[in-house]
Design a protein around this motif. Structure first.
Motif, PDB file in Angstrom:
ATOM      1  N   PHE B  16       0.836  -1.198   0.000  1.00 18.06           N
ATOM      2  CA  PHE B  16       0.000   0.000   0.000  1.00 18.06           C
ATOM      3  C   PHE B  16       0.878   1.259   0.000  1.00 18.06           C
ATOM      4  CE2 PHE B  16      -2.787   3.166   2.024  1.00 18.06           C
ATOM      5  CZ  PHE B  16      -3.893   3.040   1.217  1.00 18.06           C
ATOM      6  N   VAL B  20       0.946   4.270  -2.667  1.00 20.47           N
ATOM      7  CA  VAL B  20       0.697   5.678  -2.342  1.00 20.47           C
ATOM      8  C   VAL B  20       1.845   6.549  -2.838  1.00 20.47           C
ATOM      9  CG1 VAL B  20       0.507   7.324  -0.463  1.00 20.47           C
ATOM     10  CG2 VAL B  20      -0.774   5.203  -0.371  1.00 20.47           C
ATOM     11  N   ALA B  23       1.823   6.820  -6.593  1.00 19.70           N
ATOM     12  CA  ALA B  23       0.770   7.686  -7.114  1.00 19.70           C
ATOM     13  C   ALA B  23       1.108   9.157  -6.899  1.00 19.70           C
ATOM     14  CB  ALA B  23      -0.567   7.349  -6.443  1.00 19.70           C
ATOM     15  N   LEU B  24       1.841   9.449  -5.809  1.00 23.91           N
ATOM     16  CA  LEU B  24       2.141  10.854  -5.530  1.00 23.91           C
ATOM     17  C   LEU B  24       3.372  11.342  -6.268  1.00 23.91           C
ATOM     18  CD1 LEU B  24       1.458  10.943  -1.690  1.00 23.91           C
ATOM     19  CD2 LEU B  24       0.009  11.791  -3.522  1.00 23.91           C
ATOM     20  N   ILE B  29       0.920   9.175 -16.290  1.00 25.66           N
ATOM     21  CA  ILE B  29      -0.423   8.819 -15.851  1.00 25.66           C
ATOM     22  C   ILE B  29      -0.604   7.308 -15.772  1.00 25.66           C
ATOM     23  CG2 ILE B  29      -2.863   9.046 -16.388  1.00 25.66           C
ATOM     24  CD1 ILE B  29      -2.095  11.611 -17.894  1.00 25.66           C
ATOM     25  N   ILE B  32       0.854   6.085 -12.652  1.00 23.48           N
ATOM     26  CA  ILE B  32      -0.005   6.450 -11.515  1.00 23.48           C
ATOM     27  C   ILE B  32      -1.174   5.473 -11.407  1.00 23.48           C
ATOM     28  CG2 ILE B  32      -1.582   8.212 -10.648  1.00 23.48           C
ATOM     29  CD1 ILE B  32       0.261  10.311 -11.734  1.00 23.48           C
ATOM     30  N   LEU B  33      -1.753   5.141 -12.569  1.00 23.44           N
ATOM     31  CA  LEU B  33      -2.852   4.174 -12.568  1.00 23.44           C
ATOM     32  C   LEU B  33      -2.403   2.844 -11.985  1.00 23.44           C
ATOM     33  CD1 LEU B  33      -4.807   4.537 -15.925  1.00 23.44           C
ATOM     34  CD2 LEU B  33      -5.645   4.722 -13.628  1.00 23.44           C
ATOM     35  N   ILE B  36      -2.159   3.036  -8.283  1.00 26.85           N
ATOM     36  CA  ILE B  36      -3.465   2.969  -7.616  1.00 26.85           C
ATOM     37  C   ILE B  36      -3.954   1.521  -7.579  1.00 26.85           C
ATOM     38  CG2 ILE B  36      -5.877   3.653  -7.846  1.00 26.85           C
ATOM     39  CD1 ILE B  36      -4.835   6.375  -8.829  1.00 26.85           C
ATOM     40  N   MET B  39      -2.379  -0.169  -4.766  1.00 27.68           N
ATOM     41  CA  MET B  39      -3.056   0.134  -3.500  1.00 27.68           C
ATOM     42  C   MET B  39      -4.261  -0.771  -3.309  1.00 27.68           C
ATOM     43  SD  MET B  39      -2.973   4.281  -3.729  1.00 27.68           S
ATOM     44  CE  MET B  39      -4.169   4.578  -2.467  1.00 27.68           C
TER      45      MET B  39
END
Lengths: 506, 101
Positions: B16, B20, B23-24, B29, B32-33, B36, B39
Motif C-alpha cells: 500500500f 501511495v 501515485a504521488l 499517468i 499512476i494508474l 493505484i 493500492m
C-alpha cells in the motif's frame, strides 16, 4: 436444505426506478435515433435530447415520490431482513428526496446547455441516473461494503461526465484530475475499511460498533483512513485541491450536479457511518474533525476572495460550506445533525440556482464564467441579475434567505454543544465570504455591459429550475414559523423532516 | 506451516505504501494508474488475510467486489487517458496544467 432468504423488495424501489431508468434512457436514444419519424425530422439531436431529459426526470420523480411515500409511512425496510446491508429509513428517504429533486433540476438545466455545446448524447442522462443510483445505495447503506459500492457507483459515472466535452482540453483535464484523485481516495478509504475489518471482524456498522476498541491502533488507523477517504469526497481541507480545477473544467451542468448531489450524498453517508459504526465520543476523531472544519472554512473562504472565475469562486465557496457542515459533525448531537441536514437542503437549492444562472448565460458554446462576463447584466437581463443576487445573498447567509436560517440553526446547535471557538471561526469566515459573494452583484449592477453578444433567451427547463431554486431559497428564508397551510414547504417543516430523519441514526 | 498474520498484514502495508508513494511521485499517468491498482491489491491482500484470521466470509465478498469495481474504474480511467492523449499527445501529468489557482 437451504432456507430461503427473507427479502423485502420494497427496500430497493427508489434504487430500482433510477437504475432501470438509466437502462431505458440508454436504449431510448438508440431506438429514437433509428425511428423513421425521427430520422427525417429537422434537428433530431435536439429533439432526442429533450425527450431523454424528460424521460430521466420522470424516473427520478418516481424515485422521489416512492421515497416521500416511504418517509410519510415512517417505515424502515431492509432488503435482506436477516443480514441487513441497507436500510431504507427516514434518513435515507430524506437523502433520496433531496438528491432526486436536485437531479431533476439538473436534467431540466442540461438539455439546452448540451445543445449549445453541441454534445448530444443519451449517455449523459444514463450516467447521471447511474450516479444517482449509487448515491441512493450510499446513503441507505448500513454496511461498509455497500458504502464502498455506492461511492464507486456514484464516482465512476461522474469521472466520465466531467470529461464529457471531450474535444475540450479543459474538460479532459478536469476528468483526469478528478479520476486520479478519486481513485486514490477510494484506495485510502478501502484500506481504512480493511483495517477496521481486521480490528473488529465485521463490515456491518453494528458489528464494527460492537467490536471497536479505541485502544487498538489498527482500529484507530482504520478510522483515520476512512475519514481521509471521505474528506476527499466532501472536498475538505487539506484534501480539497482538486475541487476548483474539476469544477472549472467540467461542463457547467455537470459542475452543478457534482457540487450539490455529491456533497449531499457524501455528507449524509459520512454522518451515517460516523454515528452508526462508531461511538461519537472518540477523542482523536473529534480533534481531527475540529481541525478539518476550521481549516476548511478558513482556506475555502480566503481562497475564494482572489478568484477571477465565477465557477472557481463557487468551487471554493462549496469548500467553505463543507467546513460549516463539518461543525455539525464535530458537535455530534442529534440537533446538530438535524441542522446539517437542513443546511444541506438549503445548500442544494442556492448553489444549484447560482450555477443555473451561469448555465442560462452560456452563449454559443462559451460559458459566461468570468466576473467580466457578468458586467452590466442588470440592465440587459434584470430578472436574471436579481435572481443571482438572491442566490449570492443566500450563500453569504444574509437574513431573509434560506442560507441565513441554515447557518443560524447550524451554529446555534454547535453553540449548545459547546463548540464556541469553532462557531467564532465560522462567523468570522462568513463575514469574509460576504465580500466575494457581493462582488458579483456589484459587477452586475455598477458596471456597463461589454459589447460581447449575450444570450437573451431562457428555455422553459432553465426557467423552471431557476424558479424552483429561488422559491425554495425565499420560502425557507422567512422567519421560522408554521407557514400558511397551503405552503408545503416552510423552514420549520423542513427542520422537522430533518429531525425525524436524524432520529433514525443510532 | 503457519504464516503469522502480522507478516501478511505488513506485506499489505508495504504494498500500500509503495502504491501511495508511486501515485504521488510518478509523473506518468499510466504509472499512476498502476500505483493505484497496487493500492487496491494491498487492500485485497489485507482483506483475505483478515478473513482467514476471523474465519468469516465478509472479507472474501469484499475482495470480489473490489476486484470488480477496480476493473470498471480502470476501464474508465484508460478511456479518459486516451481522450486526453488524442488532444494533447502526452501522458505526463505535468503537461496537463491548464487549470490553476
Amino acid at each position: 436444505m437451504i432456507e430461503a432468504p427473507n427479502l423485502r423488495l420494497e427496500a430497493l424501489a427508489p434504487f430500482a426506478f433510477v437504475a432501470i431508468g438509466s437502462l431505458v434512457v440508454l436504449m431510448g436514444e438508440v431506438l429514437l435515433s433509428r425511428s423513421e419519424s425521427m430520422r427525417n425530422a429537422p434537428s433530431v439531436d435536439v429533439r432526442i435530447g429533450t425527450i431523454l431529459s424528460f424521460l430521466s426526470a420522470g424516473f427520478l420523480l418516481l424515485a422521489v415520490v416512492v421515497a416521500a411515500q416511504a418517509y410519510m409511512s415512517n417505515t424502515a425496510w431492509s432488503f435482506n431482513v436477516d443480514n441487513p446491508m441497507m436500510r431504507l429509513d427516514r434518513y435515507a428517504n430524506f437523502a433520496i428526496g433531496v438528491i432526486g429533486t436536485a437531479a431533476i433540476l439538473v436534467c431540466a438545466l442540461s438539455a439546452d446547455y448540451l445543445n449549445g455545446l453541441r454534445i448530444h448524447h443519451g449517455e449523459y442522462y444514463a450516467l447521471l441516473l447511474i450516479a444517482v443510483a449509487g448515491m441512493i445505495l450510499m446513503v441507505s447503506a448500513v454496511d461498509m461494503l455497500l458504502v464502498f459500492l455506492g461511492l464507486e457507483m456514484m464516482s465512476i459515472p461522474i469521472y466520465v461526465l466531467a470529461g464529457f466535452d471531450r474535444r475540450k482540453l479543459r474538460s479532459n483535464e478536469s476528468a483526469l484530475k478528478y479520476f486520479i484523485i478519486g481513485a486514490f481516495a477510494s484506495g485510502i478509504l478501502l484500506y481504512g475499511m480493511a483495517l477496521l475489518y481486521g480490528a473488529t471482524g465485521a463490515t456491518s456498522f453494528d458489528g464494527i460498533r460492537a467490536g471497536f476498541d479505541p485502544d487498538n491502533a489498527l482500529a484507530i488507523v482504520g478510522l483515520g483512513l476512512l475519514v481521509v477517504g471521505f474528506a476527499f469526497k466532501i472536498a475538505s481541507v487539506p484534501f480539497h485541491q482538486w475541487t476548483p480545477d474539476v469544477y472549472e473544467g467540467a461542463p457547467t451542468s455537470v459542475t452543478a450536479f457534482m457540487a450539490v448531489t455529491v456533497k449531499v450524498a457524501a455528507f449524509m453517508a459520512l454522518v451515517r457511518v460516523l454515528t452508526g459504526a462508531f461511538e461519537t465520543t472518540i477523542e482523536p476523531l473529534q480533534d481531527i474533525l475540529w481541525v478539518m472544519a476550521a481549516a476548511t472554512m478558513i482556506v475555502g473562504n480566503v481562497m475564494a476572495v482572489i478568484q477571477e472565475n465565477v465557477k472557481r469562486m463557487l468551487a471554493y465557496s462549496s469548500i467553505a460550506h463543507a467546513g460549516y457542515l463539518l461543525i455539525g459533525l464535530v458537535a455530534g448531537t442529534g440537533e446538530a445533525h438535524a441542522a446539517v441536514l437542513f443546511y444541506l437542503f438549503v445548500y442544494v437549492f442556492m448553489t444549484l440556482g447560482a450555477f443555473a444562472v451561469i448555465i442560462v448565460l452560456a452563449h454559443r458554446g462559451k460559458d459566461a464564467e468570468r466576473f467580466d462576463d457578468f458586467a452590466g447584466l442588470a440592465t440587459q437581463r434584470p430578472a436574471l441579475a436579481a435572481l443571482m443576487v438572491l442566490f449570492m445573498l443566500s450563500l453569504a447567509g444574509i437574513p431573509g434567505t434560506g442560507g441565513f436560517i441554515g447557518k443560524w440553526s447550524l451554529f446555534g446547535a454547535a453553540v449548545k454543544a459547546g463548540q464556541v471557538p469553532l462557531v467564532i471561526v465560522a462567523v468570522l469566515t462568513s463575514l469574509v465570504s460576504v465580500f466575494y459573494y457581493l462582488r458579483l452583484p456589484v459587477v452586475m449592477y455598477m458596471r456597463d455591459p461589454s459589447d460581447e453578444p449575450r444570450r437573451m433567451t431562457t428555455s422553459s427547463g432553465e426557467g423552471f429550475a431557476l424558479l424552483v431554486c429561488a422559491a425554495v431559497v425565499l420560502i425557507l428564508g422567512f422567519f421560522p414559523s408554521e407557514g400558511p397551510g397551503v405552503l408545503l414547504l416552510d423552514n420549520l417543516r423542513v427542520l422537522h423532516w430533518a429531525r425525524d430523519s436524524v432520529a433514525f441514526l443510532p | 506451516m503457519e504464516i503469522p498474520i502480522e507478516l501478511v498484514v505488513s506485506l499489505s502495508a508495504i504494498l500500500f505504501g509503495i502504491g501511495v508513494v508511486g501515485a504521488l511521485v510518478r509523473r506518468n499517468i499510466i504509472v499512476i494508474l498502476m500505483s493505484i491498482e497496487l493500492m487496491l491489491n494491498a487492500v485485497n491482500l489485507a482483506f483475505v488475510a483478515f478473513a482467514r484470521m476471523h474465519g468469516t466470509n465478509d472479507g472474501h465478498v469484499f475482495v470480489l467486489i473490489v476486484i470488480t469495481v477496480a476493473a470498471a474504474e480502470v476501464a474508465v480511467g484508460l478511456g479518459i487517458v486516451i481522450s486526453l492523449f488524442r488532444n494533447r499527445d502526452t501522458t505526463n501529468v505535468d503537461d496537463v496544467s491548464l487549470l490553476k489557482w
